[in-house]
Design an enzyme around this catalytic site. Structure first.
Site, PDB file in Angstrom:
ATOM      1  N   GLU A 104      -9.934   3.987   6.110  1.00 53.35           N
ATOM      2  CA  GLU A 104      -9.134   4.443   7.251  1.00 53.35           C
ATOM      3  C   GLU A 104      -9.961   5.187   8.298  1.00 53.35           C
ATOM      4  O   GLU A 104      -9.836   4.924   9.492  1.00 53.35           O
ATOM      5  CB  GLU A 104      -7.961   5.298   6.772  1.00 53.35           C
ATOM      6  CG  GLU A 104      -6.928   4.532   5.935  1.00 53.35           C
ATOM      7  CD  GLU A 104      -6.362   3.302   6.634  1.00 53.35           C
ATOM      8  OE1 GLU A 104      -6.543   3.130   7.856  1.00 53.35           O
ATOM      9  OE2 GLU A 104      -5.747   2.471   5.924  1.00 53.35           O
TER      10      GLU A 104
ATOM     11  N   HIS B 158      -6.865  -2.117  15.100  1.00 55.03           N
ATOM     12  CA  HIS B 158      -7.037  -1.399  13.828  1.00 55.03           C
ATOM     13  C   HIS B 158      -6.771  -2.322  12.636  1.00 55.03           C
ATOM     14  O   HIS B 158      -7.600  -2.438  11.729  1.00 55.03           O
ATOM     15  CB  HIS B 158      -6.097  -0.194  13.803  1.00 55.03           C
ATOM     16  CG  HIS B 158      -6.174   0.630  12.559  1.00 55.03           C
ATOM     17  ND1 HIS B 158      -6.929   1.778  12.470  1.00 55.03           N
ATOM     18  CD2 HIS B 158      -5.582   0.483  11.342  1.00 55.03           C
ATOM     19  CE1 HIS B 158      -6.812   2.293  11.264  1.00 55.03           C
ATOM     20  NE2 HIS B 158      -5.990   1.527  10.556  1.00 55.03           N
ATOM     21  N   GLU B 159      -5.633  -2.978  12.645  1.00 55.15           N
ATOM     22  CA  GLU B 159      -5.290  -3.827  11.492  1.00 55.15           C
ATOM     23  C   GLU B 159      -6.244  -5.011  11.389  1.00 55.15           C
ATOM     24  O   GLU B 159      -6.668  -5.394  10.305  1.00 55.15           O
ATOM     25  CB  GLU B 159      -3.843  -4.314  11.579  1.00 55.15           C
ATOM     26  CG  GLU B 159      -2.806  -3.204  11.718  1.00 55.15           C
ATOM     27  CD  GLU B 159      -2.940  -2.068  10.718  1.00 55.15           C
ATOM     28  OE1 GLU B 159      -3.402  -2.315   9.588  1.00 55.15           O
ATOM     29  OE2 GLU B 159      -2.607  -0.920  11.084  1.00 55.15           O
TER      30      GLU B 159
ATOM     31  N   MET C 174       0.362  -2.745   8.721  1.00 51.34           N
ATOM     32  CA  MET C 174      -0.312  -2.894   7.437  1.00 51.34           C
ATOM     33  C   MET C 174      -1.189  -4.134   7.430  1.00 51.34           C
ATOM     34  O   MET C 174      -0.767  -5.208   7.834  1.00 51.34           O
ATOM     35  CB  MET C 174       0.753  -2.963   6.330  1.00 51.34           C
ATOM     36  CG  MET C 174       0.188  -3.131   4.941  1.00 51.34           C
ATOM     37  SD  MET C 174      -0.826  -1.700   4.451  1.00 51.34           S
ATOM     38  CE  MET C 174      -2.033  -2.526   3.427  1.00 51.34           C
TER      39      MET C 174
ATOM     40  N   GLU D 211       0.848  -1.189   0.000  1.00 50.11           N
ATOM     41  CA  GLU D 211       0.000   0.000   0.000  1.00 50.11           C
ATOM     42  C   GLU D 211       0.883   1.238   0.000  1.00 50.11           C
ATOM     43  O   GLU D 211       1.835   1.301   0.781  1.00 50.11           O
ATOM     44  CB  GLU D 211      -0.920   0.043   1.223  1.00 50.11           C
ATOM     45  CG  GLU D 211      -1.900   1.193   1.126  1.00 50.11           C
ATOM     46  CD  GLU D 211      -2.908   1.243   2.294  1.00 50.11           C
ATOM     47  OE1 GLU D 211      -2.805   0.421   3.226  1.00 50.11           O
ATOM     48  OE2 GLU D 211      -3.766   2.113   2.250  1.00 50.11           O
TER      49      GLU D 211
HETATM   50  N1  TRP Z   1      -3.062   0.944   5.711  1.00 47.60           N
HETATM   51  C1  TRP Z   1      -2.168   1.035   6.818  1.00 47.60           C
HETATM   52  C2  TRP Z   1      -2.997   1.267   8.061  1.00 47.60           C
HETATM   53  O1  TRP Z   1      -3.607   2.277   8.226  1.00 47.60           O
HETATM   54  C3  TRP Z   1      -1.154   2.109   6.765  1.00 47.60           C
HETATM   55  C4  TRP Z   1      -0.237   2.214   5.611  1.00 47.60           C
HETATM   56  C5  TRP Z   1      -0.456   2.806   4.435  1.00 47.60           C
HETATM   57  C6  TRP Z   1       1.100   1.849   5.583  1.00 47.60           C
HETATM   58  N2  TRP Z   1       0.674   2.839   3.694  1.00 47.60           N
HETATM   59  C7  TRP Z   1       1.637   2.283   4.372  1.00 47.60           C
HETATM   60  C8  TRP Z   1       1.908   1.204   6.487  1.00 47.60           C
HETATM   61  C9  TRP Z   1       2.974   2.130   4.079  1.00 47.60           C
HETATM   62  C10 TRP Z   1       3.235   1.039   6.161  1.00 47.60           C
HETATM   63  C11 TRP Z   1       3.766   1.504   4.986  1.00 47.60           C
HETATM   64  O2  TRP Z   1      -3.129   0.430   8.869  1.00 47.60           O
HETATM   65 ZN    ZN Z   2      -5.578   1.665   8.575  1.00 42.66          ZN
END
Ligand code: TRP
Ligand code: ZN
Length: 881
Positions: free
Chosen positions: A326, A303-304, A269, A127
């Site tokens: 999010e 959260h995850e 993530m 991501e």
């Molecule tokens: N989606 C992840 C979260 O909110 C966060 C995230 C987005 C992320 N881009 C990233 C984490 C790049 C690490 C590196 O939980």
């Molecule tokens: Zn998130």
């Protein structure tokens, strides 16, 4: 090479010309030369008929293309077009099989996006647009495919091979290699792909879901860290139970894995079935982690895990919809933390963070709506606005529709959209349709940036026995949005009688008969009046209870009314807010006195109110702690203009010193009462007691005579946990001779990277002279590495964002240091560089000398060659103010 990118606009969205049905990936893992073969089943998208013969355009970055096969035939170099961002193949049939082989060099990948190496192990981060650094692909979230992954690697070096879904096979190969195959039965966008390979050990457990399915829970860490995993494991259990109970959502695979990695750009993530976490949000034991760390782990794990439904099963159509997953998932993790801990403490902490960071973002050069309209680099939009303001927007649905109405909306959302990639409007429609509610005007929360302001006035009419609340709403201009329309705002209010109890509320013209003592007013117009009837005395209004909307509110309270609310309001947030407003008022007054060269004065009314809080043993110590903590320097900075940060810091310290002097007795007594010598426990009551104890210690630590010094040294030496030890060390670090304690701490914890981060931060945020040279020297410390984001945040980020006094030194060296680091980091890790560069955003708020210095450094960064699109976007917007 300048990689400045075109701006991407939300309204330019078009459905993909092709869809991917299946992806079969094979990785032959090698530190410097990994071979990735990808077999794609691709179909023309029937929903994109306007582009019937469009070529197939795949994203790819930093890849070496080995071969392309179309339906089994190797393509010659003239049969496709290749540049450094895309692979383009024309003349494609409606359904094809494409096989692509590429090579990458994971060990040289310092961006920590795509496939990279950390401490000798392999990890991925996809991501938002990292999958294109692994192989050529339709790297956009509305392309959802079924993935299988085969990992091949040296068995001794990489005994553990993980990917998404279920493990379906494994075996031995030549040259001491082995393989493992994974199948993920759920369709997913490429950003949720993950693999991990390396020497890892695991803590395992089981969870039985409400419907009786058994899920294997596995936490993978580097050897030596297993004793720091039980808290994360307990957090998984709690999260799974909570999501079943509150939202009826169960986990959907046989295995749920968390892997901890020390080199990571953010917190964690949510890759399907294989969450990858920054070690900071996994590893904890009382000796090494503070109460705040324990809380952070619990909420990030939640959260995850919650993303599995809000993000993975239902995902985003495009990255402008990021808050769809999010904002919603942050709301869910906040609710989880409220249910398993203290709702009041959770709410106050969340609001404090929102105001300190998101309000500042919304008032600055990067202000953007919860659903942005344009970006140059999507990585720059993982922001306080998308996450935390997005969560407030979700919370407002719950406030407007009620808990059950909100649940109905969620149920409809999953019923309609499971397995789809959707938009924020789809979520809003589900909420509206499930409740028969009109949420048209509510859409403005997604499209308009800026923090709305409510100007409230109250008028009591003794003859008519009515009280009229008049509310005017406005919203400041933000970049690209000069004029704003009125928002639909839930405003929770109560009216307190002179004895402190909330009065029954009946609205003139209302048909409500139940005389509720608190209600949610719905604002929809620029100006509105609410007349409450049957009131025998002039009430004190309690406004924006529970922070019912992400707005600023102005009401002309007297000091007496604030102390009255501090003592009586039955809404914990409003009660804290009264203390906070009072403290803000005296800090602003102090700053104004300081500007006139006068001494800072703390009004006796404030001292008396604070003293009463300390003496009332019936109060929740955690709430007292929050009420006694002064607003941060950063928050105060935002409230002033032409700011002299040195004066701001000085005034705040003088106020603290006054509290330490005037409240010495009650502070010492409270400290002693709570410092009971009981062995460490992590439960709500113990955490609350430690928080108040350490707030008292911090205030007392502002005037270090022999008695206080002894307290600090004793607490540092005798603490059986990191919360207490660190609280003492923080105060000692500002004393005249902290060297002994800092050296002792480093000696004890030199092998624990996360504890050393605390050691770096304490020194970077110290007030002592010569901090900048100390920070520069620490960059050469063996425990520091500029390539590790946690280290950069702990040392450089802490100095630039949390040390107002030294970062803003009048010689400009603090700014020059920050600019040098941005330029240095930009070559290694653009995401981290861009985040650091944001420390220059607020230059127009500074007094003229510093303003010019800071702007000069921004210009220097902007002029440096080969700047990434990440840093370029931040710096150019900062300069456009
Ligand atoms: N989606 C992840 C979260 O909110 C966060 C995230 C987005 C992320 N881009 C990233 C984490 C790049 C690490 C590196 O939980
Ligand atoms: Zn998130």
């Amino acid at each position: 090479m300048t990689v400045t990118r075109q701006t991407v606009s939300r309204l330019d969205y078009t459905p993909p010309a092709f869809l991917v049905d299946r992806v079969d990936l094979t990785f032959e893992l090698d530190e410097h030369n990994t071979l990735v073969t990808s077999r794609l089943v691709i179909k023309r998208n029937p929903a994109a008929s306007a582009v019937a013969d469009a070529p197939l355009v795949l994203d790819g970055e930093a890849l070496v293309l080995e071969s392309v096969k179309l339906d089994g035939r190797v393509l010659g170099p003239h049969e496709y077009e290749l540049n450094d961002r895309q692979l383009c193949i024309g003349g494609i049939a409606d359904e094809v099989i494409l096989e692509i082989a590429t090579r990458t060099d994971p060990a040289r990948n310092t961006s920590l996006m795509g496939l990279y190496v950390s401490n000798g192990n392999f990890f991925t981060q996809c991501e938002a647009e990292g999958f294109r650094k692994i192989t050529y692909y339709l790297d956009r979230p509305d392309v959802m495919a079924k993935f299988t992954t085969t990992l091949i690697a040296d068995k001794a070096k990489y005994p553990v091979l993980l990917s998404n879904g279920n493990r379906v096979g494994e075996g031995q190969l030549d040259k001491n290699r082995h393989w493992v195959k994974w199948v993920d039965p759920f369709r997913k966008p490429a950003y949720l792909f993950a693999l991990v390979a390396g020497k890892l050990v695991s803590l395992t457990d089981k969870h039985v879901t409400g419907s009786g399915r058994t899920v294997s829970l596995e936490i993978y860490v580097e050897p030596g860290n297993l004793d720091k995993c039980p808290h994360a494991m307990a957090s998984i259990h709690k999260s799974m139970q909570w999501d079943e109970a509150r939202f009826g959502l169960e986990y959907d695979l046989d295995t749920y894995m968390i892997v901890a990695v020390s080199d990571f750009n953010m917190g964690a993530m949510e890759n399907k079935g294989l969450n990858i976490f920054n070690t900071k949000y996994v590893l904890a034991k009382p000796e090494t982690a503070t109460d705040a760390d324990f809380d952070g782990i619990e909420s990030v794990v939640a959260h995850e895990y919650f993303h599995n439904w809000t993000g993975n099963r239902v995902t985003c159509r495009d990255w402008f919809q990021l808050s769809l997953k999010e904002g919603l998932t942050v709301y869910r993790d906040q609710e989880f933390s409220s249910d398993v801990g203290s709702r009041a403490v959770q709410r106050i902490q969340n609001v404090r963070a929102l105001r300190e960071h998101q309000f500042a973002e919304d008032a600055g050069p990067q202000a953007h709506p919860v659903r942005p309209d344009a970006y140059q680099e999507i990585n720059n939009f993982y922001t306080w606005t998308v996450y935390e303001k997005g969560a407030e927007v979700v919370r407002m649905y719950a406030t407007l529709l009620g808990r059950e109405g909100f649940r109905k909306g969620m149920d409809l959302y999953f019923k309609r959209h499971d397995g789809q990639a959707v938009t924020c409007d789809d979520f809003r429609a589900a909420m509206a349709d499930a409740n028969g509610a009109d949420l048209e005007q509510f859409a403005l929360w997604y499209s308009q940036a800026g923090t709305p302001l409510l100007d409230v006035a109250g008028a009591y009419d003794a003859t008519a026995r009515t009280y009229t609340l008049s509310v005017r709403q406005s919203c400041p201009a933000t970049p690209g949005q000069a004029d704003k329309q009125p928002f639909h705002i839930p405003l929770a209010v109560a009216l307190l009688g002179s004895d402190g109890t909330p009065l029954p509320l009946s609205l003139a013209g209302g048909h409500d008969t139940d005389a509720a003592t608190s209600r949610v007013l719905q604002l929809r117009q620029a100006e509105e009046h609410f007349v409450f009837t049957g009131l025998n005395e002039r009430p004190v209004p309690s406004l924006l209870r529970d922070f019912s909307a992400p707005v600023r509110l102005r009401y002309p309270y007297t000091d007496e009314e604030l102390t009255f609310l501090m003592a009586n309001d039955d809404d914990a947030f409003a009660r804290w807010e009264a203390a906070n407003s009072y403290a803000m008022r005296l800090l602003r007054d102090g700053y104004a006195s300081g500007q006139r060269g006068e001494a800072v004065h703390v009004p006796p009314g404030y001292l008396a109110a604070a003293g009463r809080l300390l003496e009332d043993e019936t109060l929740d110590p955690a709430l007292v702690a929050l009420m006694l903590e002064l607003p941060s320097e950063q928050y105060l900075f935002e409230a002033l203009d032409d700011v002299d940060p040195a004066l701001l810091s000085k005034v705040r310290i003088e106020v603290l010193q006054t509290l330490a002097r005037e409240l010495r007795g009650p502070l010492l007594a409270t400290y002693q009462r709570l410092n009971d010598g009981a062995p460490y426990r992590f439960d709500a009551a113990a955490v609350a007691r430690r928080s108040l104890k350490n707030v008292c210690l911090a205030i007392l630590g502002e005037r270090q005579g022999p008695v206080v010094s002894e307290l600090l040294i004793n607490q540092y030496r005798r603490a059986d946990n990191m919360t207490d030890r660190l609280a003492a060390l923080k105060a000692l670090a500002n004393s005249e001779h902290p060297e002994e304690y800092l050296a002792d701490f480093a000696q004890t914890w030199q092998d624990d990277a996360l504890v050393m981060d605390k050691w770096f931060s304490i020194q970077a945020t110290s007030r002592r002279a010569g901090v900048l040279s100390r920070v520069q020297a620490l960059m050469g410390h063996p425990a520091f590495s500029i390539r590790n984001p946690n280290k950069v945040r702990a040392l450089i980020g802490a100095f630039c964002q949390q040390n107002l006094q030294h970062f803003h030194a009048l010689d400009g060296y603090g700014y020059a240091f920050a600019a040098d680091r941005v330029i240095e980091l930009d070559r290694l890790n653009p995401q981290i560089a861009a985040r650091l560069a944001a420390c220059f955003n607020r230059w127009p708020k500074l007094e003229p000398v510093r303003r010019a210095l800071m702007k000069g450094e921004l210009e220097r960064i902007a002029a440096s060659a080969g700047l990434s699109s990440d840093t370029h976007e931040i710096v150019s917007k900062a300069l456009q103010q």
